[in-house]
Design an enzyme around this catalytic site. Sequence first.
Site, PDB file in Angstrom:
ATOM      1  N   GLU A 183       2.570  -4.537   0.117  1.00  0.00           N
ATOM      2  CA  GLU A 183       3.458  -3.809  -0.805  1.00  0.00           C
ATOM      3  C   GLU A 183       3.103  -4.101  -2.261  1.00  0.00           C
ATOM      4  O   GLU A 183       3.162  -3.207  -3.118  1.00  0.00           O
ATOM      5  CB  GLU A 183       4.923  -4.168  -0.509  1.00  0.00           C
ATOM      6  CG  GLU A 183       5.392  -3.570   0.814  1.00  0.00           C
ATOM      7  CD  GLU A 183       6.820  -3.950   1.183  1.00  0.00           C
ATOM      8  OE1 GLU A 183       7.634  -3.037   1.355  1.00  0.00           O
ATOM      9  OE2 GLU A 183       7.111  -5.145   1.298  1.00  0.00           O
ATOM     10  N   GLU A 212       6.421  -5.202   9.680  1.00  0.00           N
ATOM     11  CA  GLU A 212       7.830  -5.625   9.693  1.00  0.00           C
ATOM     12  C   GLU A 212       8.618  -5.121  10.903  1.00  0.00           C
ATOM     13  O   GLU A 212       9.515  -5.798  11.398  1.00  0.00           O
ATOM     14  CB  GLU A 212       8.540  -5.151   8.407  1.00  0.00           C
ATOM     15  CG  GLU A 212       8.193  -5.950   7.170  1.00  0.00           C
ATOM     16  CD  GLU A 212       6.958  -5.437   6.435  1.00  0.00           C
ATOM     17  OE1 GLU A 212       6.770  -5.810   5.273  1.00  0.00           O
ATOM     18  OE2 GLU A 212       6.180  -4.652   7.019  1.00  0.00           O
TER      19      GLU A 212
END
Length: 711
Positions: A116, A138
């Site tokens: 990210e 995730e």
Amino acid sequence: MSAIQYEKNADNIIILTLDSPNQSANTMNGDFRVALENIVSKLKSETDITGIIFKSAKKTFFAGGDLDELIQAQPEQAPEFFDMIQKMKAEFRYIETLGVPVVAALNGTALGGGWEIALGCHYRIALNDPKAKFGLPEVTLGLLPGGGGVVRMVRLLGLQNAFPFLMEGKQFGVDKAKSLGLIHDTAETAEELFDKAIAWVKANPKSQQPFDVKGYKIPGGTPSSPQVAQVLAIAPAMLRDKTKGCYPAPEAIMAAAVEGAQVDVDTALTIESRYFTFLATGQISKNMIGTFWHGLNAIKSGASRPKDVAKWQATKVGVLGAGMMGAGIAYSTAIKGIQVVLKDISTEAAEKGKAYSQKLLDKRVSQGRMTAEKRDQILSLIHPTASNEDLQGCDLIIEAVFENQELKAKVTQEAEQHLVNGGVMASNTSTLPISGLAKASKDAKNFIGLHFFSPVDKMQLVEIIKGKETSAETLAKAYDYVQQIGKTPIVVNDSRGFFTSRVFGTFVQEGLRLLAEGVNPARIEMAALKAGMPVGPLAIQDEVSLTLSEHVTSETRKALQAEGKDLPRSGADDVIHKMIHEFDRKGKAAGAGFYDYPEGGKKHLWDGLSHWKKDTQISEQEMIDRFLFVQSLDTLLCLEEGVLESVVDGNVGSIFGIGFAPWTGGALQFLNQYGLEKALKRANELETQYGERFKAPDLLKQKAQSGEMIQ
């Protein structure tokens, strides 16, 4: 020391070096958040910045979120948690929209929060390292990428292309990242990586994210585009069919992606934060982080391995029996570079076992995942034979013959004389007590159980069973071998069925009992899937084969009777008996069981099961409770009896060995997350209605009373 070091070079380029103190890898922990706030504050005071470069002082770029922190986030803390995430994202967004070039110099793996950070940069250069992995895993821990990953992946790739990386957590290497346009350039050395980052900043003085350029269109279109709208009309139903409603993370990811694609970037980031907060403060992510992260890491670091025994490596492994199990063990051992002697009663049978490895390796070569040379090298490590003499010099021999005590004793005695001094003799039994099998061995302290699961090449778990006399050295060697071949070991003590086979049996039996009670078989299978089990009990019973189950039950009954005990017959026994002896339906291998297996067609439940159908009224939730409680209570009994020595082994073993619902975090964690007082009450209700198999173990009563968790 700050988690982000700030340096301004002669060209007014800000170099931000990620270096979390007291950690081997960078994570988004409290230190990182403080450092980021300070960095943004410094940047706001600068007047002449020409660019920003993110680099790492660690071996990898950035590991991701701090799971120790995330597992503690409670529902009542949701507002503060949301504000914290929003603040961090706003700071990244400030850097991203400063108007100067922002580059990520990726010196290695960047997963989760690390990827990210990279996505928040305008340009990404990676070290050309074949081991480097990128992506957003995730979802595998019950979460979504909460640092802008959903928003930026959708804007860069489009909804349909981003979905597999977001909802399945697919990871990718440098080449794949380049082909997707997510990595813009590569470098061969750390020096070249940094030089290229500097050069790009200088060559692009005015830079911004492509999706911040006015008029930018999301690849493939927004949710209102006819083509995308058509896909989205059925996507939620398809997803629900996969998750059966047990996993909120993929559904939240789809919602955040679709909703976020219809608004501006900043609003999309807020939507993502809301869904992330919902998941992070929820129970399912805690269950999954606890087992799939902390539990597996504990096992990897040797939690159940004797501490004072030196590390060991197998160099030559003998496998007795070249059937499905033996062939799979030989393959899994040879592919890790270990010499294997694959022995059967004839060379032809042993060659057939080796051919299994050839088939699996040929498939890899055809898919471009392996070279022909590498395949040939692995195959050359497997020596098929009918002679015990070829076992000479083995430091580990694994017997994988039929589940018969006399046969196992015979092959053990023939083979173990060829072991090196101090070598390990192991049995791949799924039910027979190891202490009994060890009686045939010349040295019971060097004898151990290694219970592999079928198919061996796909199944990660190996259940290591200690006999009464198994030494700590033998256990340590077995543990090391299992890790050497890249599998996950759990350690249990000896008993009939050990842990996994015993508890697995309770699930299948419960399904057969429901059938005997007259419940519609399709409802039984669906209830198991909705509980989170990967396959229904009737389908699994077909895979295992009804004759094998009958044989194991018969042997168990005989052994218990010899001890003056009894194994009462149940409705499940009657179903198995009728299926085999009245209807001649013995399971999938025989071509007919609870399911029909039409050639070239899809399997379906056999119409003849209407023999038991009485349209018995039972709710789906009642069946789900029966499936989950019968397994979790027996797992707790295994812990109470000392068959299991640790909760971690129980949770990991139940998911990877039995297929217990992964959303729960394992059979013992299921009780924890249910609430132990509530679980005790529910167990009592089930016992009253259905019998002693639901009787709450004393350990559950003690823990419920004291308010402690099972840990």
